[in-house]
Every structure is written in C-alpha cells, then in structure tokens.
Design an enzyme around this catalytic site. Sequence first.
Site, PDB file in Angstrom:
ATOM      1  N   HIS A 120     -14.524  -2.010 -16.570  1.00 11.70           N
ATOM      2  CA  HIS A 120     -14.127  -1.698 -17.950  1.00 11.70           C
ATOM      3  C   HIS A 120     -14.278  -2.894 -18.895  1.00 11.70           C
ATOM      4  O   HIS A 120     -13.321  -3.313 -19.544  1.00 11.70           O
ATOM      5  CB  HIS A 120     -12.688  -1.187 -17.985  1.00 11.70           C
ATOM      6  CG  HIS A 120     -12.495   0.141 -17.320  1.00 11.70           C
ATOM      7  ND1 HIS A 120     -12.921   0.406 -16.047  1.00 11.70           N
ATOM      8  CD2 HIS A 120     -11.927   1.283 -17.765  1.00 11.70           C
ATOM      9  CE1 HIS A 120     -12.612   1.656 -15.731  1.00 11.70           C
ATOM     10  NE2 HIS A 120     -12.028   2.213 -16.747  1.00 11.70           N
TER      11      HIS A 120
ATOM     12  N   GLU B 138      -0.843  -7.549 -11.907  1.00  7.39           N
ATOM     13  CA  GLU B 138      -2.112  -8.266 -11.777  1.00  7.39           C
ATOM     14  C   GLU B 138      -1.933  -9.725 -11.377  1.00  7.39           C
ATOM     15  O   GLU B 138      -2.826 -10.316 -10.754  1.00  7.39           O
ATOM     16  CB  GLU B 138      -2.891  -8.171 -13.088  1.00  7.39           C
ATOM     17  CG  GLU B 138      -3.333  -6.742 -13.443  1.00  7.39           C
ATOM     18  CD  GLU B 138      -2.214  -5.854 -13.985  1.00  7.39           C
ATOM     19  OE1 GLU B 138      -1.148  -6.387 -14.363  1.00  7.39           O
ATOM     20  OE2 GLU B 138      -2.400  -4.617 -14.026  1.00  7.39           O
TER      21      GLU B 138
HETATM   22  C1  LIG Z   1      -1.390  -4.435 -17.389  1.00 10.80           C
HETATM   23  C2  LIG Z   1      -1.926  -3.087 -17.114  1.00 10.80           C
HETATM   24  N1  LIG Z   1      -2.378  -2.801 -15.880  1.00 10.80           N
HETATM   25  C3  LIG Z   1      -2.916  -1.585 -15.633  1.00 10.80           C
HETATM   26  C4  LIG Z   1      -2.996  -0.646 -16.608  1.00 10.80           C
HETATM   27  C5  LIG Z   1      -3.647   0.691 -16.340  1.00 10.80           C
HETATM   28  N2  LIG Z   1      -2.645   1.754 -16.371  1.00 10.80           N
HETATM   29  C6  LIG Z   1      -2.440   2.516 -17.468  1.00 10.80           C
HETATM   30  S1  LIG Z   1      -1.210   3.613 -17.284  1.00 10.80           S
HETATM   31  C7  LIG Z   1      -0.941   3.120 -15.686  1.00 10.80           C
HETATM   32  C8  LIG Z   1       0.143   3.786 -14.877  1.00 10.80           C
HETATM   33  C9  LIG Z   1       1.448   3.653 -15.543  1.00 10.80           C
HETATM   34  O1  LIG Z   1       2.456   4.345 -14.865  1.00 10.80           O
HETATM   35  P1  LIG Z   1       3.721   4.813 -15.686  1.00 10.80           P
HETATM   36  O2  LIG Z   1       4.224   3.673 -16.487  1.00 10.80           O
HETATM   37  O3  LIG Z   1       4.674   5.416 -14.747  1.00 10.80           O
HETATM   38  O4  LIG Z   1       3.138   5.889 -16.696  1.00 10.80           O
HETATM   39  P2  LIG Z   1       2.896   7.471 -16.439  1.00 10.80           P
HETATM   40  O5  LIG Z   1       1.782   7.608 -15.473  1.00 10.80           O
HETATM   41  O6  LIG Z   1       4.158   8.031 -15.912  1.00 10.80           O
HETATM   42  O7  LIG Z   1       2.541   7.991 -17.780  1.00 10.80           O
HETATM   43  C10 LIG Z   1      -1.818   2.089 -15.337  1.00 10.80           C
HETATM   44  C11 LIG Z   1      -1.865   1.432 -14.031  1.00 10.80           C
HETATM   45  C12 LIG Z   1      -2.518  -0.982 -17.886  1.00 10.80           C
HETATM   46  N3  LIG Z   1      -2.590  -0.142 -18.917  1.00 10.80           N
HETATM   47  N4  LIG Z   1      -1.988  -2.208 -18.112  1.00 10.80           N
END
Ligand SMILES: Cc1ncc(C[n+]2csc(CCOP(=O)(O)OP(=O)(O)O)c2C)c(N)n1
Lengths: 336, 282
Positions: free
Chosen positions: A120, A69
């Site tokens: 959100h 971000e």
């Molecule tokens: C700072 C932040 N930005 C965006 C998100 C939204 N978000 C939640 S999980 C995710 C994807 C994460 O990918 P990964 O770490 O590979 O997890 P997986 O999908 O494999 O469970 C995102 C973008 C978040 N939780 N925190």
Amino acid sequence: MTEYPIQRSADGVAPVQEPMRAGFGRGLLEAGRRDERVVALCADLTESTMMHMFRDEFPKRFVEVGIAEQNLVTVASGMARAGKVPFTSSYAAFSPGRNWEQIKTTAALNDMPVKVVGSHTGVNVGPDGATHQMLEDIALMRVMPNMTVVAPADSIEAEKATLAIAASGSPAYLRLTRDATPVFTLPETPFELGRAYVLREGTDVTIAGTGTMTYELVVAADLLEQLGIDAEVVHVPTIKPLDEQTLLASARKTGLVVTAEEAQIAGGFGGAVAELLSAQLPTRLLRLGIDDRYGESGSPRELLEAFGLTGQHLAARIEAFARGALATAGAGSASA
Amino acid sequence: MNPAPLLDVPELKAQADRTRISILEMLAAAKSGHSAGPLGMAEILTVLYFNVMKHDPADPDWSERDVFFLSNGHTAPVLYATLAHSGYFPVEELLTLRQYGSRLQGHPERTALPGLENTSGPLGSGLSQAAGYAYALQHIDDELHRFTYVAMGDGELNEGNIWEAAMFAGKYKLGRLIGIVDRNYIQIDGLTEDVMPLDDLRAKWESFGWHVLEVDGHDVAGLMSAINQAKAVAQKPSVILAYTVPGKGVPFMEYDYRWHGKPPTPEQATQAVAGIRQGAGA
Ligand SMILES: Cc1ncc(C[n+]2csc(CCOP(=O)(O)OP(=O)(O)O)c2C)c(N)n1
Ligand SMILES: [Mg+2]
C-alpha cells in the site's frame, strides 16, 4: 546493455495487471520452501499483505502480533537474533511509517536481517486517502545505514525481489502497491539487488524510474519518440544501494536526466539521483513524483492523472523539459 | 447557546436508523470502505451528537463546545453521517464519500471538513490527542465545564500508543476525559480474542487508573446514563465499554468480521435499507 526482455501487446499496453503484493505472497511462500529459517509476522493484515499463502503452508512459522507495528519489527529483531529470517508486513504507512526508530535501532544498527514489507504505497492506494498513501517511505528508509531499499516495477519483479532479500542476510525494505498495476517484466527478465537496468537505449534524455513509474516511462518513451525525442529508459528497482555506474554512464551519454517515482521527490529516488549527480557529474535534472503535498481520495488512475504521473503526462512534462534544456544549451547560456 | 437539537429516546432511536441508512447509501456509492464498525457505532454517535454533547453545527469551533475525537478513523462513515444529520453540512454531500475532490476523505482529515477535531485512520493515536486536549482544558486553562470524548475500536487497543495514553490520563486524573470503546469483538484478521486477546478489559483499564462502565452499545437510554455517570466522576478518566454488534441492523453483516472493510453492493444496500425501514415501522 544487458538483455532486458519485457512483454507488451501490439497496442503497447501490458497484457495483464496484478497487484505487486501478489508477487510478494508467491515469493514469500517460495522463500519459505527454500529456507526453513524464513518466518513471517503480520499485524492484523495477513490477507491484505498476502501473507496467507505462507501462513497456510507453514502455520508454525507464521506469527500474528495484532495491530502493533512497533512490536511487529522488534519481535522480528529478537527472532532474527535467534537465527530466523523474519519477514514483517503491514501497510507502509504504519510500517515503516510508525515504527521507524525501532527499525533503525533493532534491525539496521543492530544488523539483524529483518525484512520490512510495506504494501500500500503511493497514490495507488486510492480511496483510502492521504493517511494510507505512503509517499515518504523511500526517503525514510534510504537514509538508514545497513538498509537495502527495493521498489519493484511489477508483481513478477516483486516476487524476485522477495527471494533476493530473503537470501541477502541483511535488513531490507520492500515497497509494494495495493492495486493492480501493469505486469510488463517476464520470469526471465534479470533482477539483482543493487542493479539498475537500461530498458531502452536513447541519446537525448535519460528517464529513470523506480517502482510503478518505470512502466509509465516505457509508455512515455514511445510517445516521446513520436515527438522526435530519443529517450533512454533506466529502471532502478534498488534505490539503496544505488547503481551509480549505470546512472552515471547514462547521464554522461544524454546530458539530461529525469527521475520518476510514486513518492515524495524530496529525499526520495529523485533526491538520491540529485545527490549522485551533483556530487559526481552535475547534470540538468527534472524530478517527477509527488512534490511536497499529501495525496487524497480518488481512484488510483484519477490520482496518477491529477499528479501528472501517467505515461502521457510524463511524456509531456519530459518533452517540455528536454526542449527547454536544448534551447538554453543552443543559446549557449548554460552548460548541460 | 447550543443550537444542536436535543432528542429524546424514541427520537434518538429513529436518528440512529437514519444514520445507518446514510452509512449504507454512502458506502454503496463509494464502492469501497468499512461497513461493520460504523453500523455498530450508530447509537453511540447519535447519543453524543443529538443529546449529550454541547456543540454548534453553525459554529464548529465554538469555544464552549464539548469535543469528540475519532480514533478508529476507518469508521468515518458513521461520523460523517452524524455530522451531516446534525447540520454541519448537507446530507446529500454524504454520497461523495471517497471520491476525488470530496471533503469526505476515505479517512477523516480535519483540514478538509468542518466539525472534525482530528485526522485519523492510522490506529492508536486518538486517545493521546483527546488526553492532550483534556489536559489543556483541565490543568492549564481551568475550563472544567467542557468534556472531551474519544471513540476507539477494540482491535485498536492492540496498539501500545493507547496504553501510553491510558497511563498518562490516569496519572493526571483527567476526570473530564471520556473514552468509548466499540467492543464488537472483531478486527481484520478475525475475532479480537483470537488475533490478540483483550479481556479482561475492565481490569486492564481499572489498573491504569480509569473508572470503567459497561453498557449495551445499542441501548440509547443506557448509553445516556453511562455517559452521565462518567461525567459525574471527576477524579478519574472514564471509559465506557460499549458492547456492540458489528454490522448492526443488517442481518447478513451482523457478527461477521469479513464485513469489517468492505461496502455493500447497491443491491445489498437497497435490501439492507428496506430492512431497517421495516424494523423502524414495526
Ligand atoms: C496503525 C494501523 N495499523 C493497521 C491499520 C489497518 N487497520 C484498519 S482497521 C483495522 C482493524 C481495527 O479493528 P477495530 O478497531 O476493532 O475496528 P473494527 O474492525 O471493529 O471496525 C486495522 C488493522 C491501521 N488503520 N492503522
Ligand atoms: Mg472491533
């Protein structure tokens, strides 16, 4: 009073519900069609924040930055310097929650027309819980010089607000919600940045709302009428710059003000109105919203009830406040 | 003193299955939440809590414990299921996930539930917290016998905060800090290498001063040996790249990034649970 048409069915309930982010998605697509300088950047939440319609029509003007971000808004600032009008989107907890300083320095102080779109917000996020329920964003963003802060009331207004900030030439923050909320404005309902609107005239108490709370106040006003209280409902979609004239005129008329927001009242919309009234027209004020605590998991409706922010809860709290204020005024002990 | 049970390899496999079944049941009951990541991490958490870590479910703040930080907080279901099966709280409570008033918040809140070391959900901050903990143990308190573990998502490695922590841990040679990356190649918008390429991940961590191990994240014996090797490296922090299958154990979820953030329906959960039971019996 400007004509402010709203839609409600016979039982007083809004006919449709839609998430505000859907209105943003449509508005962004239209903004892209109107102005080729409009570009969109997202941090791994393209569909959640409804940027995919823009991405599909303008793939060349859409940029995926990954889950980053701080990079999101600073890359946008660079693009703005190159003549683009960048819209950035994420959940508000992360943008502007995580990257506030980058927004301040590279968008606001640097005066670049970067648009920060936080979907959100509020307890409307529901089961994801406190980490994802952005309640502090109004306070964070409205203390930033050069920043415009908009919290639309529904998806139709979110669409108009998106088009308005696309054309404003300034940095802006747009506050959206995840879950569906009542759609009660109409395509022809007016919206201008920096303007507040009187939805219902009344004489006993001014009830001013921003974002999702305006609809709940419309519901509350009906209930208050049955209780013999004539409320003036003011909708304040732009929190910064604040439409001081409209708010002061209403406060002068009723002598009693209530604010409602799905956010921390400390420093939030209630904070802005408190600053205005205490400096220019000391008036008794009740601020309704989230009062110095975090949210939690639950359904959006359960949480609004728990925090006393449904139309019914608001009406009861406003009634108690108005009766208390009238009683003290009647006793001559305190001036309004 | 370590009342947490120590399981052997066949028992660990069986426990990972039980954890998966709990994950599916709790997500179906909650009607929201993340499926793919938690299912893929079942063996990692099982090996940590049922074999490797020193901890006491009856005394979550035991001063001699090893600690575990969950950085990718959206995978809370796998941590909750593991904690419940370890004895931190009743297994039945898992079904309150994400409900109003539950201690099992949508993303882990440390103050809500015993056994959690950190509040997370917003990605990218767990490695720094673990590094801070490990630094305090190693360089301030001289408690060299305690280990600090942290699990991260691979998409999560997009966050700059992770690499700030990686640099920090490398500089201070946090040899008792062990990171585990759930390398499942998915995030929300698609495959990690499409959204924001991460490979060569080994080279990245090595260049930040880390000892890197790679392992099949579903091979419990392999995970145990990787962690033991990591523990033996005292001069550098270690990171284990655990190659996992998102949605592991549920054929209609495996490898599909669209299961990142949605729960199974009750029918899908029943079908998936039956599949896991069948596989275990075979
Ligand atoms: C700072 C932040 N930005 C965006 C998100 C939204 N978000 C939640 S999980 C995710 C994807 C994460 O990918 P990964 O770490 O590979 O997890 P997986 O999908 O494999 O469970 C995102 C973008 C978040 N939780 N925190
Ligand atoms: Mg992943």
